[in-house]
Scaffold this active site. Structure first.
Site, mmCIF file in Angstrom:
data_model
loop_
_atom_site.group_PDB
_atom_site.id
_atom_site.type_symbol
_atom_site.label_atom_id
_atom_site.label_comp_id
_atom_site.label_asym_id
_atom_site.label_seq_id
_atom_site.Cartn_x
_atom_site.Cartn_y
_atom_site.Cartn_z
ATOM 1 N N GLY A 544 -16.618 -69.306 46.565
ATOM 2 C CA GLY A 544 -17.960 -69.333 46.047
ATOM 3 C C GLY A 544 -18.997 -69.199 47.147
ATOM 4 O O GLY A 544 -20.155 -68.904 46.892
ATOM 5 N N GLY A 546 -18.583 -67.300 50.012
ATOM 6 C CA GLY A 546 -18.464 -66.095 50.816
ATOM 7 C C GLY A 546 -17.020 -65.713 51.026
ATOM 8 O O GLY A 546 -16.103 -66.460 50.671
ATOM 9 N N ASP A 659 -9.603 -86.723 47.586
ATOM 10 C CA ASP A 659 -9.307 -85.554 46.742
ATOM 11 C C ASP A 659 -7.940 -84.983 47.119
ATOM 12 O O ASP A 659 -7.765 -83.787 47.263
ATOM 13 C CB ASP A 659 -10.391 -84.504 46.928
#
Ligand SMILES: *[C@@H]1O[C@H](CO)[C@@H](O)[C@H](O)[C@H]1NC(C)=O
Ligand SMILES: *[C@@H]1O[C@H](CO)[C@@H](O)[C@H](O)[C@H]1NC(C)=O
Ligand SMILES: *[C@@H]1O[C@H](CO)[C@@H](O)[C@H](O)[C@H]1NC(C)=O
Ligand SMILES: *[C@@H]1O[C@H](CO)[C@@H](O)[C@H](O)[C@H]1NC(C)=O
Ligand SMILES: *[C@@H]1O[C@H](CO)[C@@H](O)[C@H](O)[C@H]1NC(C)=O
Ligand SMILES: *[C@@H]1O[C@H](CO)[C@@H](O)[C@H](O)[C@H]1NC(C)=O
Ligand SMILES: *[C@@H]1O[C@H](CO)[C@@H](O)[C@H](O)[C@H]1NC(C)=O
Ligand SMILES: *[C@@H]1O[C@H](CO)[C@@H](O)[C@H](O)[C@H]1NC(C)=O
Ligand SMILES: *[C@@H]1O[C@H](CO)[C@@H](O)[C@H](O)[C@H]1NC(C)=O
Ligand SMILES: *[C@@H]1O[C@H](CO)[C@@H](O)[C@H](O)[C@H]1NC(C)=O
Ligand SMILES: *[C@@H]1O[C@H](CO)[C@@H](O)[C@H](O)[C@H]1NC(C)=O
Ligand SMILES: *[C@@H]1O[C@H](CO)[C@@H](O)[C@H](O)[C@H]1NC(C)=O
Length: 700
Positions: A544, A546, A659
């Site tokens: 998202g 690049g 995460d």
């Protein structure tokens, strides 16, 4: 009776008469009323080519030929009657009113004609064009339009002119190919030909008589995969056309002041010459075959030739020599056999990089399939042995599938293409141990830079700028990652834990004073070199934030470069957290940020390159799952645990990743797991054992 002319005599004298009375030709065209003989020539309108008679040195044979008009060295590029010379005589070229060129000797014996058999035209003209094409046209008798009934471009000798088509016209079965002279002084048909095989994916072969000795490799949209050093440039443009009507190769010379020719040399070399005006001589611009690996099928089935290796033959990964003894004696022509037979159902693919694609006579091409569809299509056909992209230009399109044994491959350093070779599942894990140089395309996809990590990139460079501006004494509020959607998220480091503040200050001090050490900056030039100026071929993904490119630094290190798109500047702040963390953390089970690059508005993050993608691509993929032995899995689990232990306990900070999941575990070539994506991680004081963290925020 004496006054009557003898018809017989007239008949024999006529050619002679024509010879003597014909006007000297200063034009580019021949009509039924004119002819050329002996010293007369046709010169094309622009003065580039001349058509006339020539006699090779030391010979008494005369040929009708074409050569360059402006070059002092007579260079014959086309010969009409190469197989049937005019012996001990001079020649006459005439145009019959029905539209056929006749070449006869002084006595009227026809040695050559341009008869194409079918056509029937009136008012014919033969014109020598400035391209070097001798064109015979006239009005079609059934149909008053002008029609070309014959052209020398359809009947090449040993030279391919610019604009001439080398290959097939399927409707008529015309196969244009170049054939060498017998020797330098004899234009008779020689032993070498360069000819297209239009079956499957069209490819050119060099023949010695009727034996193939060299193959160009299939055309990949930009070049022949076996001739990587011959790409279009400013001077020459190479074209390949393949459609249901015709398949041919041709070239164009962009600058008309350049003189260049492509020749099948009588010593068996394909050569491109260019005329060097300053030295007034021809110079060899390119020549093939060059080396042992250009020998046709040098390494047999499933063998790959590499001139840098000794011996030059290798087997594709997953294969072994068929005759090991001969192989050791450096005869690779027996080729290779599979270590494990294909089972059809459970097979997989191993990408093999920078390769001259296998012989494609029996291959099939479908231009409407993507690479992924190509793979599926190959998987569904049990006889499929390999697949590859058909056209690499513009990001790649189309699909070639091989269902026969793979022949005539060679390995290049940096050219060539990716070939996906079908292997039994059992042969694929061996990838882990070998450095076969193969898994490139996997590698490309494999860069596991999660989107969030990408956002980090933005921040990485911005962070240090930001930090400099920021007063150093920012005290007890350590804010990570700030300003996501305008809502600062912060972890309050309790004042009473004095140590923590100190620790954080030391972190700040260190990063600000040693930031060069912590996060090296790369010159744009270095990055451009490494990624081949962000070549499309090196692009391995697009997040998202690049595109991501793979590259190789001068010292040989593989890197992944995330190039932040300019519009995503809002991400700068978000990622300073991760940048700071990753740059400072050093552990073999954590992914390493190597540095950043700032140049004007360009911001790039440079990571170490991960060859085996992320863990989820293995464990959630039927096919690849099988590659992970239980030992390997255990090692991966252990590695992750080590990484976590370091984060939680052994590093100077206490870091909670928050995460951790399979897609954030990257695997390097040795399948060493590396924890990545610190986009929402938090740092705690070393002594802090509990804290409230907000639920994760996704960065949009
Ligand atoms: C052809 O040219 C040569 C040299 O210029 C000359 O000697 C010869 O007579 C010419 N032949 C004819 C038939 O004109
Ligand atoms: C051509 O001339 C040479 C020498 O004058 C002679 O030996 C040869 O037999 C001739 N060839 C033909 C085909 O007439
Ligand atoms: C023209 O040449 C071909 C062989 O190339 C021959 O078969 C044919 O008979 C010739 N035609 C005439 C009119 O001489
Ligand atoms: C060409 O046209 C003439 C007259 O129209 C006809 O007699 C002849 O058969 C034709 N030849 C061919 C090859 O079609
Ligand atoms: C006349 O010839 C042209 C070119 O060969 C062709 O396209 C056209 O259909 C022909 N017309 C007729 C009436 O035969
Ligand atoms: C073929 O190539 C060799 C080597 O470049 C050269 O010496 C020779 O003249 C060439 N032959 C022709 C017919 O051009
Ligand atoms: C063509 O090449 C000549 C020298 O080889 C150069 O002077 C000229 O500028 C070139 N023309 C173009 C249009 O590139
Ligand atoms: C080639 O060189 C000659 C002299 O050697 C010169 O007269 C001519 O202009 C040059 N042609 C080109 C195209 O440079
Ligand atoms: C190419 O693939 C498409 C999609 O699978 C299929 O519909 C089409 O028939 C294929 N074309 C050829 C020539 O096989
Ligand atoms: C597999 O591909 C070959 C070659 O294209 C074809 O002949 C064969 O029919 C295909 N088999 C299946 C099952 O599609
Ligand atoms: C292509 O198919 C033909 C006929 O089945 C076979 O003889 C030939 O060896 C095949 N070529 C290759 C490269 O497999
Ligand atoms: C690679 O895999 C094979 C088979 O699974 C195993 O024997 C070998 O030890 C592995 N090598 C490495 C370096 O992990």
């Amino acid at each position: 009776m004496r006054t009557r002319p003898c018809p017989l005599l007239l008949h024999f004298l006529l050619p002679l008469l024509i010879f003597f009375i014909s006007p000297s030709i200063a034009a580019d065209s021949l009509t039924p009323a004119t002819s050329i003989a002996a010293n007369q020539t046709l010169v094309s309108a622009g003065g580039a080519y001349k058509l006339g008679f020539f006699t090779p040195p030391g010979s008494s044979n005369t040929f009708l030929g074409m050569w360059y008009n402006n070059i002092p060295v007579q260079t014959v590029v086309w010969v009409a009657n190469r197989a049937n010379p005019i012996v001990n005589s001079t020649g006459v070229l005439t145009l019959d009113p029905t539209g056929v060129l006749f070449l006869a000797d002084r006595l009227g014996n026809v040695v050559w004609n341009s008869s194409s058999g079918s056509s029937n035209i009136t008012n014919p003209t033969a014109q020598l064009l400035d391209s070097g094409n001798l064109v015979l046209r006239g009005e079609s008798s059934s149909n008053a339009t002008e029609e070309i009934v014959w052209q020398s471009f359809d009947h090449p000798t040993d030279t391919l002119f610019a604009g001439m088509k080398l290959g097939y016209k399927f409707k008529t079965g015309l196969n244009r190919y170049i054939n060498s002279w017998l020797n330098t002084n004899d234009p008779s048909p020689g032993e070498y030909s360069f000819k297209m095989d239009p079956r499957g994916v069209p490819e050119f072969y060099l023949y010695q008589w009727s034996t193939r000795i060299y193959a160009s490799g299939p055309w990949n949209g930009e070049e022949f995969t076996g001739v990587p050093d011959l790409k279009s440039n400013d001077m020459l443009k190479f074209l390949f056309v393949s459609n249901p009507d015709e398949a041919y190769y041709t070239y164009e010379i962009e600058n008309s002041s350049i003189i260049s020719r492509f020749v099948m040399n009588s010593s068996g070399l394909l050569q491109r010459y260019v005329w060097i005006n300053s030295t007034q001589s021809w110079s060899v611009f390119w020549s093939d075959p060059k080396d042992d690996c250009d020998d046709y099928r040098a390494c047999g089935p499933y063998g790959v030739c590499n001139v840098d290796d000794s011996p030059i033959c290798n087997c594709l990964p997953g294969f072994e020599p068929r005759f090991p003894q001969e192989w050791n004696l450096r005869d690779g022509s027996g080729g290779c056999v599979r270590k494990t037979q294909l089972s059809c159902a459970g097979d997989g693919f191993l990408p093999y990089q920078n390769v001259k694609l296998p012989e494609s006579t029996n291959a099939t091409v479908n231009m409407s399939l993507s690479l992924e569809e190509c793979k599926q299509s190959c998987l569904q056909n049990c006889s499929c042995k390999a697949y590859a992209t058909a056209n690499v230009s513009g990001g790649g399109s189309g699909c070639i599938i091989w269902t026969d044994d793979l022949f005539d491959m060679r390995q290049f350093d940096q050219f060539g293409q990716n070939l996906y070779v079908r292997l039994a599942a059992a042969d694929i894990p061996n990838l882990n141990a070998t450095s076969s140089g193969g898994d490139s395309n996997n590698n490309k996809l494999a860069i596991i830079l999660p989107t969030i990590s990408g956002v980090l990139l933005l921040g990485a460079c911005g962070f240090f700028i930001w930090k400099k501006k920021k007063a150093k004494n920012q005290s007890e509020i350590v804010s990570f990652p700030p300003n996501v959607g305008n809502r600062p998220i912060s972890v309050r480091v309790k004042n009473q834990v004095g140590k923590d503040s100190t620790q954080d200050h030391s972190l700040e001090d260190e990063t600000s004073t040693h930031e060069d050490l912590d996060l090296p900056t790369f010159d744009l030039g270095v990055i451009l070199d490494a990624t081949d100026s962000f070549a499309l071929a090196n692009k391995i993904g697009e997040g998202g934030f690049g595109p991501v490119y793979m590259g190789k630094l001068e010292d040989g290190q593989d890197i992944a470069v995330k190039r932040l798109s300019r519009r995503s500047s809002q991400g700068i702040d978000e990622f300073k957290n991760e940048v700071k963390l990753i740059a400072k953390l050093q552990h073999r089970n954590l992914v390493r940020l190597l540095g950043c690059c700032i140049h004007g508005e360009e911001r790039m993050l440079i990571y170490e390159f991960m060859h085996n993608r992320s863990l989820n691509t293995f464990i959630f993929d039927e096919e690849k799952r099988a590659q992970l032995s239980w030992e390997k899995r255990f090692e991966i689990i252990l590695g992750i645990a080590r990484g976590l232990l370091y984060l939680h306990q052994d590093s100077r900070f206490r870091i909670i990743h928050r995460d951790l999941k399979a897609s954030n575990i990257l695997l390097d070539r040795e399948m060493t797991p590396k924890i990545s994506d610190f986009g929402i991680a938090r740092i705690f004081g070393a002594d802090q054992t509990d804290a409230y963290t907000r639920k994760r925020l996704y960065v949009s």
